[in-house]
Design a protein around this motif. Structure first.
Motif, PDB file in Angstrom:
ATOM      1  N   MET A  37       0.823  -1.181   0.014  1.00  0.00           N
ATOM      2  CA  MET A  37       0.017   0.182  -0.007  1.00  0.00           C
ATOM      3  C   MET A  37       0.815   1.349   0.051  1.00  0.00           C
ATOM      4  SD  MET A  37      -3.100  -1.272  -0.304  1.00  0.00           S
ATOM      5  CE  MET A  37      -3.882   0.149  -0.093  1.00  0.00           C
ATOM      6  N   GLU A  38       1.979   1.232   0.872  1.00  0.00           N
ATOM      7  CA  GLU A  38       2.939   2.344   1.049  1.00  0.00           C
ATOM      8  C   GLU A  38       3.428   2.651  -0.585  1.00  0.00           C
ATOM      9  OE1 GLU A  38       6.693   3.909   3.340  1.00  0.00           O
ATOM     10  OE2 GLU A  38       5.603   2.278   3.948  1.00  0.00           O
ATOM     11  N   CYS A  39       4.093   1.467  -1.163  1.00  0.00           N
ATOM     12  CA  CYS A  39       4.360   1.522  -2.628  1.00  0.00           C
ATOM     13  C   CYS A  39       3.423   2.168  -3.670  1.00  0.00           C
ATOM     14  CB  CYS A  39       4.945   0.095  -3.148  1.00  0.00           C
ATOM     15  SG  CYS A  39       6.451  -0.438  -2.158  1.00  0.00           S
ATOM     16  N   ARG A  40       2.110   1.660  -3.370  1.00  0.00           N
ATOM     17  CA  ARG A  40       1.252   2.247  -4.249  1.00  0.00           C
ATOM     18  C   ARG A  40       1.058   3.729  -4.043  1.00  0.00           C
ATOM     19  NH1 ARG A  40      -2.661  -2.943  -3.767  1.00  0.00           N
ATOM     20  NH2 ARG A  40      -1.696  -3.930  -5.334  1.00  0.00           N
ATOM     21  N   ASP A  41       1.253   4.179  -3.012  1.00  0.00           N
ATOM     22  CA  ASP A  41       1.120   5.680  -2.643  1.00  0.00           C
ATOM     23  C   ASP A  41       2.321   6.479  -3.006  1.00  0.00           C
ATOM     24  OD1 ASP A  41      -1.504   5.297  -1.634  1.00  0.00           O
ATOM     25  OD2 ASP A  41      -0.994   5.292   0.315  1.00  0.00           O
ATOM     26  N   ALA A  42       3.409   5.863  -3.403  1.00  0.00           N
ATOM     27  CA  ALA A  42       4.525   6.599  -3.840  1.00  0.00           C
ATOM     28  C   ALA A  42       4.450   7.412  -4.971  1.00  0.00           C
ATOM     29  CB  ALA A  42       5.879   5.464  -4.065  1.00  0.00           C
ATOM     30  N   LYS A  43       4.903   8.516  -4.822  1.00  0.00           N
ATOM     31  CA  LYS A  43       4.711   9.478  -6.123  1.00  0.00           C
ATOM     32  C   LYS A  43       5.927   9.688  -6.894  1.00  0.00           C
ATOM     33  CE  LYS A  43       0.691  10.978  -4.354  1.00  0.00           C
ATOM     34  NZ  LYS A  43      -0.135   9.733  -4.152  1.00  0.00           N
ATOM     35  N   SER A  44       6.992   9.051  -6.486  1.00  0.00           N
ATOM     36  CA  SER A  44       8.337   9.372  -7.020  1.00  0.00           C
ATOM     37  C   SER A  44       9.235   7.946  -7.194  1.00  0.00           C
ATOM     38  CB  SER A  44       9.087  10.405  -6.780  1.00  0.00           C
ATOM     39  OG  SER A  44       9.615  10.443  -5.400  1.00  0.00           O
ATOM     40  N   LYS A  45      10.206   7.902  -8.046  1.00  0.00           N
ATOM     41  CA  LYS A  45      11.114   6.802  -7.828  1.00  0.00           C
ATOM     42  C   LYS A  45      12.030   6.938  -6.584  1.00  0.00           C
ATOM     43  CE  LYS A  45      15.225   4.548 -10.248  1.00  0.00           C
ATOM     44  NZ  LYS A  45      15.889   4.475  -9.030  1.00  0.00           N
ATOM     45  N   ALA A  46      12.288   7.928  -6.098  1.00  0.00           N
ATOM     46  CA  ALA A  46      12.958   8.369  -4.898  1.00  0.00           C
ATOM     47  C   ALA A  46      12.094   7.813  -3.668  1.00  0.00           C
ATOM     48  CB  ALA A  46      13.083   9.833  -4.569  1.00  0.00           C
ATOM     49  N   GLU A  47      10.841   8.039  -3.402  1.00  0.00           N
ATOM     50  CA  GLU A  47       9.900   7.340  -2.633  1.00  0.00           C
ATOM     51  C   GLU A  47       9.990   5.909  -2.649  1.00  0.00           C
ATOM     52  OE1 GLU A  47       6.076   8.961  -2.004  1.00  0.00           O
ATOM     53  OE2 GLU A  47       6.769  11.011  -2.863  1.00  0.00           O
ATOM     54  N   MET A  48       9.870   5.412  -3.760  1.00  0.00           N
ATOM     55  CA  MET A  48       9.925   3.969  -4.013  1.00  0.00           C
ATOM     56  C   MET A  48      11.759   3.404  -3.352  1.00  0.00           C
ATOM     57  SD  MET A  48       7.946   1.267  -4.849  1.00  0.00           S
ATOM     58  CE  MET A  48       7.066   1.843  -5.859  1.00  0.00           C
ATOM     59  N   ASP A  49      12.518   4.093  -3.836  1.00  0.00           N
ATOM     60  CA  ASP A  49      13.709   3.826  -3.366  1.00  0.00           C
ATOM     61  C   ASP A  49      14.037   3.855  -1.886  1.00  0.00           C
ATOM     62  OD1 ASP A  49      14.649   3.383  -6.133  1.00  0.00           O
ATOM     63  OD2 ASP A  49      15.715   5.327  -6.201  1.00  0.00           O
ATOM     64  N   ASN A  50      13.243   4.686  -1.218  1.00  0.00           N
ATOM     65  CA  ASN A  50      13.365   4.804   0.306  1.00  0.00           C
ATOM     66  C   ASN A  50      12.770   3.627   0.807  1.00  0.00           C
ATOM     67  OD1 ASN A  50      13.783   6.179   2.719  1.00  0.00           O
ATOM     68  ND2 ASN A  50      11.657   6.856   2.632  1.00  0.00           N
ATOM     69  N   ILE A  51      11.756   3.054   0.201  1.00  0.00           N
ATOM     70  CA  ILE A  51      10.762   2.046   0.815  1.00  0.00           C
ATOM     71  C   ILE A  51      11.957   0.777   0.824  1.00  0.00           C
ATOM     72  CG2 ILE A  51       9.051   0.352   0.358  1.00  0.00           C
ATOM     73  CD1 ILE A  51       7.550   2.915  -0.591  1.00  0.00           C
ATOM     74  N   ILE A  52      12.397   0.684  -0.349  1.00  0.00           N
ATOM     75  CA  ILE A  52      13.353  -0.457  -0.757  1.00  0.00           C
ATOM     76  C   ILE A  52      14.635  -0.329   0.154  1.00  0.00           C
ATOM     77  CG2 ILE A  52      14.832  -1.591  -2.433  1.00  0.00           C
ATOM     78  CD1 ILE A  52      12.663  -0.717  -4.396  1.00  0.00           C
ATOM     79  N   ASN A  53      15.100   0.800   0.424  1.00  0.00           N
ATOM     80  CA  ASN A  53      16.266   0.938   1.255  1.00  0.00           C
ATOM     81  C   ASN A  53      15.825   0.747   2.803  1.00  0.00           C
ATOM     82  OD1 ASN A  53      18.032   1.461  -0.609  1.00  0.00           O
ATOM     83  ND2 ASN A  53      17.553   3.836  -0.598  1.00  0.00           N
ATOM     84  N   ARG A  54      14.766   1.067   3.177  1.00  0.00           N
ATOM     85  CA  ARG A  54      14.337   0.807   4.317  1.00  0.00           C
ATOM     86  C   ARG A  54      14.179  -0.887   4.761  1.00  0.00           C
ATOM     87  NH1 ARG A  54       9.181   3.979   4.415  1.00  0.00           N
ATOM     88  NH2 ARG A  54       8.376   2.566   5.587  1.00  0.00           N
ATOM     89  N   LEU A  55      13.401  -1.604   3.696  1.00  0.00           N
ATOM     90  CA  LEU A  55      13.868  -2.885   3.712  1.00  0.00           C
ATOM     91  C   LEU A  55      15.204  -3.655   4.024  1.00  0.00           C
ATOM     92  CD1 LEU A  55      10.989  -4.275   1.185  1.00  0.00           C
ATOM     93  CD2 LEU A  55      11.092  -4.855   3.604  1.00  0.00           C
ATOM     94  N   SER A  56      15.999  -2.922   2.925  1.00  0.00           N
ATOM     95  CA  SER A  56      17.446  -3.483   2.930  1.00  0.00           C
ATOM     96  C   SER A  56      18.310  -3.331   4.121  1.00  0.00           C
ATOM     97  CB  SER A  56      18.224  -2.794   2.007  1.00  0.00           C
ATOM     98  OG  SER A  56      17.701  -3.065   0.642  1.00  0.00           O
ATOM     99  N   ASN A  57      17.614  -2.088   5.085  1.00  0.00           N
ATOM    100  CA  ASN A  57      18.181  -1.867   6.308  1.00  0.00           C
ATOM    101  C   ASN A  57      17.422  -2.357   7.593  1.00  0.00           C
ATOM    102  OD1 ASN A  57      20.620  -0.593   5.324  1.00  0.00           O
ATOM    103  ND2 ASN A  57      19.089   1.331   4.707  1.00  0.00           N
ATOM    104  N   LYS A  58      16.487  -3.253   7.163  1.00  0.00           N
ATOM    105  CA  LYS A  58      15.566  -3.836   8.372  1.00  0.00           C
ATOM    106  C   LYS A  58      14.772  -2.955   9.266  1.00  0.00           C
ATOM    107  CE  LYS A  58      18.489  -7.877   7.979  1.00  0.00           C
ATOM    108  NZ  LYS A  58      19.409  -7.553   7.320  1.00  0.00           N
ATOM    109  N   TRP A  59      14.512  -1.584   8.583  1.00  0.00           N
ATOM    110  CA  TRP A  59      13.796  -0.575   9.392  1.00  0.00           C
ATOM    111  C   TRP A  59      12.399  -0.850   9.384  1.00  0.00           C
ATOM    112  CZ3 TRP A  59      16.267   4.031   6.587  1.00  0.00           C
ATOM    113  CH2 TRP A  59      17.812   4.206   7.067  1.00  0.00           C
ATOM    114  N   PHE A  60      12.068  -2.029   9.047  1.00  0.00           N
ATOM    115  CA  PHE A  60      10.287  -2.397   9.170  1.00  0.00           C
ATOM    116  C   PHE A  60      10.151  -3.308  10.374  1.00  0.00           C
ATOM    117  CE2 PHE A  60      10.082  -0.885   4.838  1.00  0.00           C
ATOM    118  CZ  PHE A  60       9.157  -0.080   4.888  1.00  0.00           C
TER     119      PHE A  60
END
Length: 60
Positions: A37-60
């Motif tokens: 749902m957060e990905c669907r709300d992302a308005k830019s590549k930067a926002e999507m990259d931030n979500i992926i980076n948070r997953l990579s760094n286990k921030w969830f």
């Protein structure tokens, strides 16, 4: 969750980041739905990259 509903930018992003894909695979279905749902709300590549980076760094 049926991965056919996964936003393409997110699917491509985690495919290029093994650590993000591994982190995503360990999430509960409810957590995965929240991420999608957060990905669907992302308005830019930067926002999507931030979500992926948070997953990579286990921030969830």
């Amino acid at each position: 969750m049926d991965n056919s509903y996964m936003p393409i930018g997110f699917a491509m992003g985690i495919a290029m980041h093994e650590d993000a894909m591994n982190a995503y695979s360990r999430l509960t279905e409810a957590e995965k739905e929240k991420i999608i749902m957060e990905c669907r709300d992302a308005k830019s590549k930067a926002e999507m990259d931030n979500i992926i980076n948070r997953l990579s760094n286990k921030w969830f």
